[in-house]
Design a protein around this motif. Sequence first.
Motif, mmCIF file in Angstrom:
data_model
loop_
_atom_site.group_PDB
_atom_site.id
_atom_site.type_symbol
_atom_site.label_atom_id
_atom_site.label_comp_id
_atom_site.label_asym_id
_atom_site.label_seq_id
_atom_site.Cartn_x
_atom_site.Cartn_y
_atom_site.Cartn_z
ATOM 1 N N PHE A 28 -41.085 16.724 -37.695
ATOM 2 C CA PHE A 28 -40.442 18.032 -37.531
ATOM 3 C C PHE A 28 -39.198 18.134 -38.408
ATOM 4 N N ALA A 29 -38.418 17.062 -38.494
ATOM 5 C CA ALA A 29 -37.231 17.069 -39.358
ATOM 6 C C ALA A 29 -37.640 17.222 -40.816
ATOM 7 N N LEU A 30 -38.683 16.504 -41.234
ATOM 8 C CA LEU A 30 -39.164 16.605 -42.611
ATOM 9 C C LEU A 30 -39.620 18.022 -42.927
ATOM 10 N N GLY A 31 -40.382 18.627 -42.015
ATOM 11 C CA GLY A 31 -40.866 19.985 -42.238
ATOM 12 C C GLY A 31 -39.759 21.012 -42.349
ATOM 13 N N ALA A 32 -38.602 20.727 -41.777
ATOM 14 C CA ALA A 32 -37.471 21.661 -41.811
ATOM 15 C C ALA A 32 -36.616 21.524 -43.067
ATOM 16 N N VAL A 33 -36.874 20.520 -43.887
ATOM 17 C CA VAL A 33 -36.089 20.307 -45.113
ATOM 18 C C VAL A 33 -36.574 21.286 -46.185
ATOM 19 N N PRO A 34 -35.702 22.179 -46.667
ATOM 20 C CA PRO A 34 -36.127 23.174 -47.650
ATOM 21 C C PRO A 34 -36.772 22.576 -48.910
ATOM 22 N N SER A 35 -36.247 21.477 -49.413
ATOM 23 C CA SER A 35 -36.825 20.887 -50.626
ATOM 24 C C SER A 35 -38.243 20.352 -50.363
ATOM 25 N N GLY A 41 -45.352 23.106 -50.415
ATOM 26 C CA GLY A 41 -45.887 24.423 -50.097
ATOM 27 C C GLY A 41 -45.925 24.680 -48.598
ATOM 28 N N LEU A 42 -46.085 25.943 -48.269
ATOM 29 C CA LEU A 42 -46.037 26.361 -46.874
ATOM 30 C C LEU A 42 -47.176 25.792 -46.041
ATOM 31 N N ARG A 43 -48.369 25.722 -46.597
ATOM 32 C CA ARG A 43 -49.528 25.261 -45.822
ATOM 33 C C ARG A 43 -49.370 23.790 -45.412
ATOM 34 N N LEU A 44 -49.005 22.923 -46.354
ATOM 35 C CA LEU A 44 -48.821 21.513 -46.020
ATOM 36 C C LEU A 44 -47.612 21.314 -45.102
ATOM 37 N N CYS A 45 -46.597 22.139 -45.282
ATOM 38 C CA CYS A 45 -45.442 22.075 -44.390
ATOM 39 C C CYS A 45 -45.869 22.438 -42.966
ATOM 40 N N ALA A 46 -46.682 23.482 -42.803
ATOM 41 C CA ALA A 46 -47.188 23.860 -41.477
ATOM 42 C C ALA A 46 -48.037 22.730 -40.892
ATOM 43 N N ALA A 47 -48.819 22.069 -41.744
ATOM 44 C CA ALA A 47 -49.625 20.928 -41.284
ATOM 45 C C ALA A 47 -48.724 19.784 -40.815
ATOM 46 N N THR A 48 -47.587 19.598 -41.471
ATOM 47 C CA THR A 48 -46.625 18.567 -41.072
ATOM 48 C C THR A 48 -46.130 18.834 -39.653
ATOM 49 N N PHE A 49 -45.801 20.098 -39.371
ATOM 50 C CA PHE A 49 -45.368 20.455 -38.012
ATOM 51 C C PHE A 49 -46.497 20.235 -37.003
ATOM 52 N N PHE A 50 -47.725 20.599 -37.367
ATOM 53 C CA PHE A 50 -48.854 20.436 -36.443
ATOM 54 C C PHE A 50 -49.080 18.960 -36.122
ATOM 55 N N VAL A 51 -49.075 18.108 -37.132
ATOM 56 C CA VAL A 51 -49.268 16.674 -36.893
ATOM 57 C C VAL A 51 -48.116 16.128 -36.045
ATOM 58 N N GLY A 52 -46.895 16.584 -36.313
ATOM 59 C CA GLY A 52 -45.754 16.175 -35.486
ATOM 60 C C GLY A 52 -45.946 16.572 -34.032
#
Length: 161
Positions: A28-35, A41-52
């Motif tokens: 969740f912390a990683l997904g919140a990092v703007p860089s 990209g948004l899709r992989l970032c959303a997947a990061t939150f889902f896996v978290g």
Amino acid sequence: MTEIPSAGRSTARDRWVAWLFIVGSSLFALGAVPSYVEAVGLRLCAATFFVGSLFFTGAAFLQYREAVDALAAVGATRRRSLWVWAPRNLVWPAGAVQLAGKLWFNWSTGNALRDNLSAEPTEQRVWRPDALGSIAFLVSSAVADAESGIHRCLGSCGPGN
């Protein structure tokens, strides 16, 4: 008789719970990092939150099982069923409500992976489950706090204490 591990002794389940929460929180912390969002990209970032959220749910399930396993045995048998009903033991509803909140977050983070959601489906599939999950966490925390207060005061709390 059900034996509960001493407060100073950590169990393998406790370590699993801790690590599952650590990994989930890290994702969740990683997904919140703007860089990170810009890099993947948004899709992989959303997947990061889902896996978290899945790691969080695993930890919540183990905590729920801890509450179930700590319940007094019925007769001479231990509780082996996946789901039990024990609302009078405050540890149980705290764990059950927290697990429900985690499942709502799984639902919302999973739906956030969908492309091209309009405003109304986003409200129904993402934000409403997030709100329900947040409410569940607040209720769970209040119940757990009440339970800890009960144990703190057994035999020693009263007027003037």
